[in-house]
Structures are given as structure tokens and as C-alpha cells.
Design a protein around this motif. Structure first.
Motif, PDB file in Angstrom:
ATOM      1  N   ILE A  42      -0.644  -6.734  -6.127  1.00 49.58           N
ATOM      2  CA  ILE A  42      -0.298  -5.527  -5.379  1.00 49.58           C
ATOM      3  C   ILE A  42       0.018  -4.443  -6.391  1.00 49.58           C
ATOM      4  CG2 ILE A  42       1.417  -4.433  -3.878  1.00 49.58           C
ATOM      5  CD1 ILE A  42       1.697  -7.114  -2.439  1.00 49.58           C
ATOM      6  N   PRO A  70       2.691 -10.826  -3.513  1.00 43.37           N
ATOM      7  CA  PRO A  70       1.710 -11.286  -2.534  1.00 43.37           C
ATOM      8  C   PRO A  70       1.643 -12.816  -2.496  1.00 43.37           C
ATOM      9  CG  PRO A  70       0.609 -10.412  -4.483  1.00 43.37           C
ATOM     10  CD  PRO A  70       2.079 -10.190  -4.672  1.00 43.37           C
ATOM     11  N   HIS A 121      -2.900  -3.598  -1.683  1.00 40.72           N
ATOM     12  CA  HIS A 121      -3.209  -5.014  -1.831  1.00 40.72           C
ATOM     13  C   HIS A 121      -4.633  -5.117  -2.382  1.00 40.72           C
ATOM     14  CE1 HIS A 121       0.212  -6.712   0.542  1.00 40.72           C
ATOM     15  NE2 HIS A 121       0.283  -5.432   0.869  1.00 40.72           N
ATOM     16  N   ARG A 151       1.855   0.408  -1.266  1.00 40.50           N
ATOM     17  CA  ARG A 151       1.525  -0.923  -1.793  1.00 40.50           C
ATOM     18  C   ARG A 151       0.055  -1.202  -1.499  1.00 40.50           C
ATOM     19  NH1 ARG A 151       5.376  -4.920  -2.612  1.00 40.50           N
ATOM     20  NH2 ARG A 151       4.261  -6.356  -1.240  1.00 40.50           N
ATOM     21  N   GLU A 153       1.906  -1.134  -6.759  1.00 41.46           N
ATOM     22  CA  GLU A 153       2.961  -0.436  -6.030  1.00 41.46           C
ATOM     23  C   GLU A 153       3.239   0.912  -6.689  1.00 41.46           C
ATOM     24  OE1 GLU A 153       6.215  -2.755  -3.948  1.00 41.46           O
ATOM     25  OE2 GLU A 153       7.321  -1.846  -5.613  1.00 41.46           O
ATOM     26  N   PHE A 168      -4.806  -1.961   2.373  1.00 44.74           N
ATOM     27  CA  PHE A 168      -5.793  -2.934   1.895  1.00 44.74           C
ATOM     28  C   PHE A 168      -7.119  -2.212   1.648  1.00 44.74           C
ATOM     29  CE2 PHE A 168      -2.520  -5.081   4.186  1.00 44.74           C
ATOM     30  CZ  PHE A 168      -2.350  -6.301   3.565  1.00 44.74           C
ATOM     31  N   PRO A 223       0.675 -12.374  -7.650  1.00 47.54           N
ATOM     32  CA  PRO A 223       0.967 -13.283  -6.544  1.00 47.54           C
ATOM     33  C   PRO A 223       1.974 -14.362  -6.947  1.00 47.54           C
ATOM     34  CG  PRO A 223      -1.403 -13.098  -6.921  1.00 47.54           C
ATOM     35  CD  PRO A 223      -0.733 -12.404  -8.050  1.00 47.54           C
ATOM     36  N   ALA A 228      -3.786 -14.743  -3.606  1.00 49.80           N
ATOM     37  CA  ALA A 228      -4.158 -13.368  -3.248  1.00 49.80           C
ATOM     38  C   ALA A 228      -4.328 -12.562  -4.527  1.00 49.80           C
ATOM     39  CB  ALA A 228      -3.072 -12.744  -2.374  1.00 49.80           C
ATOM     40  N   GLU A 282       1.737  -0.499   3.550  1.00 53.43           N
ATOM     41  CA  GLU A 282       0.960  -1.645   3.081  1.00 53.43           C
ATOM     42  C   GLU A 282      -0.503  -1.315   3.347  1.00 53.43           C
ATOM     43  OE1 GLU A 282       2.316  -4.362   1.669  1.00 53.43           O
ATOM     44  OE2 GLU A 282       4.418  -4.244   2.282  1.00 53.43           O
TER      45      GLU A 282
END
Length: 142
Positions: free
Chosen positions: A119, A112, A67, A65, A121, A9, A91, A116, A7
Motif C-alpha cells: 500500500i 495489507p 492498494h 491509500r 500511503e 485500488f 503486506p 497482496a 482506500e
């Protein structure tokens, strides 16, 4: 493990480097380690993720992933120099979560939180080799 979900960001457009090490549990001696580095650069819409070869040469699959912020989208993605598709997961809506709640970090394929960003992936097939992922994003209006 045979597959691990990362995960991440990212902050495209800013100079940032994030380094993490993942250790495999081992009943004999030290667990094998894999180093992960995510980089973004000033003025660039690229996100680079490097996954080192595991010290014990055990083949693993990864699910990356990313974000993203609400206005961001993926323009292009590459794994080890080959163009790949990034699955964009929108989301959940407040009406979708009503009565069920929301579970963050639910893993591969999960959406998500409401409000938000999406994502992106990307699946990295099983390999014992080092992996290089480059994702170019469209930042949009944050």
C-alpha cells in the motif's frame, strides 16, 4: 470529521475513471459533499486523484491509500504539484497473522493482507482547497 482515509485500488496502464461522492453528516439540511475522482490512462503509469473543495468550505485532511499489485512500487508522488514521499507498507506475513487473524481496511498505517501488493500511503494535510494527487508507479512483473 477532521481526517478521512481513502482506500483506492488503481489499475495503471488502463483507461479507467472512478467517481465517488462523500457526504458529511449535517443536522441541518443536506450534508456537505466532496467529490473524489481517480483516473488511470492507457499506456501510462500515472494515477491521478482529485478531491474537490467541500461545499461547506470545511478544511479536512485526507490519507490516500493506494492498494498496489504485488510487483508495483511508487516512482514519484505529488500533492498539489509539490513532490511528497509516499510511505510504502508491505503486506503482513502469514506468521504475523497466525493466532491474531487479519483485519482488512484497518485504516491509516495498517498493512495489507498476506500475498497482496504493498500500500502506498500519502497524507494530504488539512485544507479547504481542492486537492490534486499524482502518483507514478513502476509496474514490475505482475
Amino acid at each position: 470529521w477532521s481526517e478521512l482515509t481513502l482506500e483506492a485500488f488503481p489499475t495503471p496502464g488502463r483507461q479507467l475513471v472512478t467517481r465517488r461522492t462523500v457526504y458529511a453528516r449535517d443536522t441541518v439540511g443536506m450534508g456537505a459533499q466532496t467529490d473524489i475522482v481517480m483516473e488511470t490512462f492507457d499506456g501510462s503509469d500515472a494515477v491521478h486523484v482529485s478531491v474537490s473543495a467541500p461545499v461547506n468550505n470545511e478544511a479536512r485532511a485526507w490519507v490516500l491509500r493506494l492498494h498496489l499489485r504485488p510487483a508495483m512500487r511508487v516512482a514519484a508522488a505529488q500533492v498539489d504539484g509539490a513532490t511528497v514521499d509516499a510511505t510504502l507498507i508491505a503486506p503482513v506475513t502469514l506468521s504475523t497473522t497466525a493466532g491474531n487473524g487479519f483485519v482488512p481496511f484497518a485504516g491509516k498505517g495498517s498493512a495489507p493482507a498476506p500475498h497482496a501488493g504493498p500500500i502506498a500511503e500519502i497524507t494530504l494535510p488539512t485544507s479547504a482547497a481542492p486537492r490534486q494527487v499524482t502518483v507514478n508507479v513502476i509496474r514490475g512483473d505482475d
